[in-house]
Design a protein around this motif. Sequence first.
Motif, PDB file in Angstrom:
ATOM      1  N   GLY A 586       0.882  38.037 -18.436  1.00 22.09           N
ATOM      2  CA  GLY A 586       1.459  36.996 -17.595  1.00 22.09           C
ATOM      3  C   GLY A 586       0.594  35.758 -17.554  1.00 22.09           C
ATOM      4  O   GLY A 586       1.080  34.624 -17.673  1.00 22.09           O
ATOM      5  N   ARG A 587      -0.707  35.958 -17.396  1.00 17.59           N
ATOM      6  CA  ARG A 587      -1.630  34.819 -17.359  1.00 17.59           C
ATOM      7  C   ARG A 587      -1.620  34.083 -18.699  1.00 17.59           C
ATOM      8  O   ARG A 587      -1.630  32.840 -18.739  1.00 17.59           O
ATOM      9  CB  ARG A 587      -3.038  35.305 -17.044  1.00 17.59           C
ATOM     10  N   ASN A 588      -1.601  34.847 -19.783  1.00 17.97           N
ATOM     11  CA  ASN A 588      -1.588  34.221 -21.110  1.00 17.97           C
ATOM     12  C   ASN A 588      -0.341  33.368 -21.301  1.00 17.97           C
ATOM     13  O   ASN A 588      -0.396  32.289 -21.900  1.00 17.97           O
ATOM     14  CB  ASN A 588      -1.670  35.285 -22.198  1.00 17.97           C
ATOM     15  N   PHE A 589       0.793  33.863 -20.792  1.00  7.82           N
ATOM     16  CA  PHE A 589       2.009  33.083 -20.995  1.00  7.82           C
ATOM     17  C   PHE A 589       2.009  31.808 -20.147  1.00  7.82           C
ATOM     18  O   PHE A 589       2.472  30.757 -20.595  1.00  7.82           O
ATOM     19  CB  PHE A 589       3.268  33.903 -20.691  1.00  7.82           C
ATOM     20  N   VAL A 590       1.511  31.914 -18.917  1.00  4.99           N
ATOM     21  CA  VAL A 590       1.418  30.711 -18.075  1.00  4.99           C
ATOM     22  C   VAL A 590       0.588  29.649 -18.798  1.00  4.99           C
ATOM     23  O   VAL A 590       0.964  28.466 -18.844  1.00  4.99           O
ATOM     24  CB  VAL A 590       0.805  31.048 -16.703  1.00  4.99           C
ATOM     25  N   ASN A 591      -0.523  30.059 -19.377  1.00  4.25           N
ATOM     26  CA  ASN A 591      -1.367  29.111 -20.107  1.00  4.25           C
ATOM     27  C   ASN A 591      -0.686  28.616 -21.369  1.00  4.25           C
ATOM     28  O   ASN A 591      -0.875  27.465 -21.783  1.00  4.25           O
ATOM     29  CB  ASN A 591      -2.714  29.761 -20.437  1.00  4.25           C
ATOM     30  N   LYS A 592       0.108  29.493 -21.984  1.00  2.46           N
ATOM     31  CA  LYS A 592       0.849  29.073 -23.176  1.00  2.46           C
ATOM     32  C   LYS A 592       1.829  27.959 -22.823  1.00  2.46           C
ATOM     33  O   LYS A 592       1.917  26.942 -23.537  1.00  2.46           O
ATOM     34  CB  LYS A 592       1.598  30.263 -23.778  1.00  2.46           C
ATOM     35  N   LEU A 593       2.561  28.118 -21.733  1.00  2.00           N
ATOM     36  CA  LEU A 593       3.509  27.088 -21.324  1.00  2.00           C
ATOM     37  C   LEU A 593       2.778  25.781 -21.001  1.00  2.00           C
ATOM     38  O   LEU A 593       3.251  24.692 -21.334  1.00  2.00           O
ATOM     39  CB  LEU A 593       4.305  27.563 -20.099  1.00  2.00           C
ATOM     40  N   TRP A 594       1.619  25.899 -20.360  1.00  2.00           N
ATOM     41  CA  TRP A 594       0.803  24.726 -20.054  1.00  2.00           C
ATOM     42  C   TRP A 594       0.401  23.999 -21.340  1.00  2.00           C
ATOM     43  O   TRP A 594       0.527  22.773 -21.440  1.00  2.00           O
ATOM     44  CB  TRP A 594      -0.430  25.171 -19.264  1.00  2.00           C
ATOM     45  N   ASN A 595      -0.050  24.757 -22.327  1.00  2.00           N
ATOM     46  CA  ASN A 595      -0.519  24.147 -23.576  1.00  2.00           C
ATOM     47  C   ASN A 595       0.629  23.620 -24.423  1.00  2.00           C
ATOM     48  O   ASN A 595       0.472  22.611 -25.130  1.00  2.00           O
ATOM     49  CB  ASN A 595      -1.358  25.148 -24.359  1.00  2.00           C
ATOM     50  N   ILE A 596       1.772  24.279 -24.369  1.00  3.50           N
ATOM     51  CA  ILE A 596       2.960  23.740 -25.047  1.00  3.50           C
ATOM     52  C   ILE A 596       3.281  22.364 -24.463  1.00  3.50           C
ATOM     53  O   ILE A 596       3.510  21.393 -25.194  1.00  3.50           O
ATOM     54  CB  ILE A 596       4.166  24.692 -24.868  1.00  3.50           C
ATOM     55  N   SER A 597       3.286  22.301 -23.138  1.00  2.00           N
ATOM     56  CA  SER A 597       3.611  21.037 -22.458  1.00  2.00           C
ATOM     57  C   SER A 597       2.556  19.976 -22.764  1.00  2.00           C
ATOM     58  O   SER A 597       2.878  18.800 -22.985  1.00  2.00           O
ATOM     59  CB  SER A 597       3.698  21.267 -20.948  1.00  2.00           C
ATOM     60  N   ARG A 598       1.317  20.400 -22.767  1.00  2.00           N
ATOM     61  CA  ARG A 598       0.213  19.480 -23.054  1.00  2.00           C
ATOM     62  C   ARG A 598       0.367  18.892 -24.454  1.00  2.00           C
ATOM     63  O   ARG A 598       0.147  17.687 -24.669  1.00  2.00           O
ATOM     64  CB  ARG A 598      -1.113  20.231 -22.921  1.00  2.00           C
ATOM     65  N   PHE A 599       0.744  19.726 -25.410  1.00  2.00           N
ATOM     66  CA  PHE A 599       0.940  19.247 -26.783  1.00  2.00           C
ATOM     67  C   PHE A 599       2.113  18.272 -26.850  1.00  2.00           C
ATOM     68  O   PHE A 599       1.999  17.177 -27.420  1.00  2.00           O
ATOM     69  CB  PHE A 599       1.197  20.421 -27.727  1.00  2.00           C
ATOM     70  N   VAL A 600       3.252  18.682 -26.273  1.00  2.00           N
ATOM     71  CA  VAL A 600       4.453  17.841 -26.358  1.00  2.00           C
ATOM     72  C   VAL A 600       4.212  16.488 -25.701  1.00  2.00           C
ATOM     73  O   VAL A 600       4.510  15.432 -26.276  1.00  2.00           O
ATOM     74  CB  VAL A 600       5.661  18.555 -25.704  1.00  2.00           C
ATOM     75  N   LEU A 601       3.649  16.517 -24.487  1.00  2.00           N
ATOM     76  CA  LEU A 601       3.448  15.265 -23.764  1.00  2.00           C
ATOM     77  C   LEU A 601       2.382  14.389 -24.410  1.00  2.00           C
ATOM     78  O   LEU A 601       2.386  13.163 -24.235  1.00  2.00           O
ATOM     79  CB  LEU A 601       3.082  15.564 -22.308  1.00  2.00           C
TER      80      LEU A 601
END
Length: 877
Positions: A586-601
Motif C-alpha cells: 500500500g505504501r509503495n503504491f501511494v508513492n508510485k501515484l505521487w511519483n507518476i504525478s510528479r513526472f507528469v506535472l
Amino acid sequence: MEKPDMPKAYEAKDYEDAIYASWEQSGFFNPDTQDGDPYVIMMPPPNVTGILHLGHALENTLMDTMARFQRLRGKSVLLVPGTDHAAIATQAKVEKMLIDEGHENPREEFGRDGLVEKIRVFADESMATILGQIRKMGTSCDWSRLAYTFDEPRNKAVNELFTRMYNDGLIYRGYRVVNWSVKGQSTQSDDEIEHVEREAKLYTFKYSKDFPITIATTRPETKLGDTAVAVHPTDERYKSFIGQTFTVDVGAKNPLEIKIIADEEVDPAFGTGALGVTPAHSQIDFLMYEKQKAQGNPIEIIPVIGKDGNMTEEAGSYAGMSVEDARAKFVEWLSSEGLLEKEEEIMQNVGTSDRYGDVIEALPMTQWWLDMNKEIPGRGKSLRLLMREAVTTGLNGDQSQKVTITPDRFTKLYLDRVDSLRDWCLSRQIWWGHQIPVWYKGDEVFVGTEAPEGDGWQRDPDTLDTWFSSGSWTFSTLGWPDKTKDLEKFHPTAWMQMGYEILYLWLMRMILMSTYSQEEIPFKDAYIHGMLRDKDGKKFSKSAGNGIDPIDVIQEVGADALRISLLLGISPGNDSRFYPEKLEGGRNFVNKLWNISRFVLGQVEVVGHVAETDLSPQTLADRWILSRFHTLQSEVTDHLEAFEFSQAGEKLRNFTWGEFADWYLEIAKVQDGKSTQDILLYILERLLTYWHPFMPFVTEQIWKQIDPETMLMIHEWPMAAQDHLDKEAEAEFEKTQEIIAAIRNLRSEYNVAPKTLVNVVLTGVESLDSQRDVMCGLGRVQTLTFGSKPEGEIATAVVGVIQVHVSLEGLVDKKVEAVRLTRERDMTAAYCTSLTEKLANDTFTSKAPEKIVNTMKQNLDEAKAKLTLLEDQLNAL
C-alpha cells in the motif's frame, strides 16, 4: 500555471493532519453546503470500551470510500459520526478494571451513582480517543451532527419509543425464562450469547425404580425442578402413560409431581424418546409449560437455581450448593439408588456470556418484553411480519421500501432468524444505560417519557438492552421524535455497512425499530463485510499477540496506505487476511501515484485542467491509452455502484501502475508532443478523482498542484462524454507491447546490460515503422529494421507470425550461452518425445477428453517450434 515543486518521496505525516483540517474548515462534510440528491450513511457507532481496532479501520474505510464516491457524483452526502455507550460491554470492562485494582465488588463499594460516574469518565475518555482516530482515518463525517447513543437527544428518542410500544400493547411485563449471567448479575438476549464447544457428560437415568420412563440430561441438578416428562403423542412405548402423574422423591424440598405430557416436537428416535421437562431452567421447556397452560393442562414451574448461581430452597437438601456440587451429589445419589443407567462423554455447545464469560443460566424472572407476534394497532401486522416484508416484498408491497442485503446469502440467514425470534427481553440489571421509563407506586404503574407528577413514585431500576437504543440509530440521529427537516430529507438512509457478527444484533433491530416507528425502512442497502484475520487465518487479538493498532500503522505509513491495504483483496461477507506485506504494498503504491504525478506535472509545459474536447490523439499509443482509460472509467463506476470495492481498486491499480506508468509514461519520454501532454494531464486529473475515495489524502495533496483554488473532494466524478473505445488501436498496440516485451525478455535472458543498446530485426511483418520510436525507446534498441532473418549471433523470439531477432554480436559469452542453450534444447526435446509418445498411444487418445488431446497437440507444435529456434541459435554460436 507554474510547475509544482514536489519532493521525490511522499511523507504522509507531513500532510495528512493539515489536509483533514482544511476539509473540516471548508464545510464540505456538511450536506447543507451541497446541492444534489441526498445520500446518507450512518456510521456504525463504535463502542466506547477502548480504542479503535483494525476492524473499525476497515469499516471507516468502507463507508468513507462510498461517501466520497457519492459526493464526487454530485450527491448531497451526509455521513453521521457517533459512538455507542455499549451498556453491558462498557460496564463489564470498567468493573473488571476496578476489580483488578483491588475493588472486590465495585457495585457494593461505589453504589449506583458512584459506579455510573466511574463508567462515564472512562467512556468520555474513550470517546475522545475514538473520535480522534476516526479523523486520522480521513473519514469525511459531518461533525456538526455528532451523536452518542447515551446523549440527551437519544435518551429522549428511547423513552418515546418505549412509551409508544407500551401504549400499543407491544411491550409487556411478564414472568418468563431469561438468559442470566451470574457473574454480570443481569439478563442477556439470545443474540448476546456465545456458544462454546466443550466436553460434557450425558447421564441416563430414572427418577425412581417404579418410574416407567428413562430420560437423559447433561444438567442432572436441574432435575430437582422437573415437573413433567414429554413424549411424542404417537410413540407406542409411552402412549399409555400420557396424562398420568407420578410422584417421585429425588431430595428436593417437596416430592415432585411428574406429569407425562404429549408434545409433537419430541423426536421419538432421539435418545430415549422422552424429555425431562424443567420449565424453570430451559427456554424450550418453558414453551412446553406455556403450551400446556394454554391447553388447560398446566404443569408446575419450580426454580431450583437462584440468581447467585446456587441451589435455592426448593432444591431441598441441595439448597445453597453450587450447581457443580449439586450435580456431583445428585449423580452420586442416582448411582447409589441404582437409578443411573449410563454415563457417557459427549461434546456440547454451552451458552456463555459474550461480555462476562460465564455459563449462562436459564432462570424464570419478571422482566420487560417486546412482543414479536402481536398485531400493531391500526397496522394489522406484527413486528415479525414487518421485519420479513422489509427484505422480501418491501413494506406493504412497495419495492422502494425494500432493504437489499449484499451479499444476498445473508438475506436467507436474516429471514431464518426472524422466523425463529422469541419475544425480546428488554430489561437489564446493570446500571450503565438508558433506565427504563417506568415508575411504580404501590400497584400503580406509570410509563412515560417524563417522570409522573406527585410523590411516592419509584423508577424501575433496570436499564434497557443496549440494542434498543442502537436500533433507533438511523432516525434518532436525525432528530426523531421531533419532526425535523433532517428526518424528512435524509430518512430512509441510503447505505449501511456492518460485520456479519452483528447481523442479528443490529441489522434486525434497526429494521424492527424503523418499520415500527417510521413506517419505512432504515436504509436501502446493507453491505455485510467479513472479519479481518492475520496471515495464518487467526483473529486479531491482544492475547494472541497479533494485534495491529491502526494509529501505529498510520504514523508509520499513512492513512492512505492503510486504507488501500484494507480494501484490496476483500469481498462482501467473506473473511480476509491482513499482514504487514500488504501495508508495504500500500505504501509503495501511494508513492508510485505521487511519483507518476510528479513526472507528469514536471513533463508538461502547462499545468491545468484539460477538457475532453481538447484531446486530439495523434499516435497509436494515444488512441490505445484513451481506449483503455475509457473502459476503465465505466468499470470503476460500475464496481463501486455494486459495492465491489476491491475489484474497482484492483482495476485502477493495474491501469495506473501498468498501462499508464509502465507504458504510456515511458512512451511520453520518446513521443513528447502536445497531444501526449494533453492526454497525460487529462488522465492524471481523472485518475486522481477515481483514486480519491480510496486514498483521499495523497490525491488531495497532488490536486493542489493542478488547481490550488478548488478541492478534489467535491470535484465532479468524470465520465467520458465521447466514445474513445478503439479496439483496433488496442489490438495493434498489443503487438507493439508484445514485441517490446520479447526484446526485453531476450535481453534479460542473455544478460545484456540495461544501458547497452541492441540491434533488432523483425521478420514476418512488412512494417511497424510508426512504432519505431516507441520500440527503440522502450526496448533500448539502436537500430530496428524489417526484413529477412540476419546472419551471425542472434537470439530469436516469436510474437504471433512475427519473429524478433536480437543481435548478440559481442554481447554474450559463447561458451556459457552454449551450455544454457544445450540444456534448454535437451529439456525441450525430451518434452517433445513425451508428448509424441502419449499422442501415439491409441488407448490414451481414445479415452482422454478431446479437449485434452487437442491441447497436447497444440503444446507439441509449440515445443517443436521452440526446439527449431534453439537448434538455430546453437548453430549460430
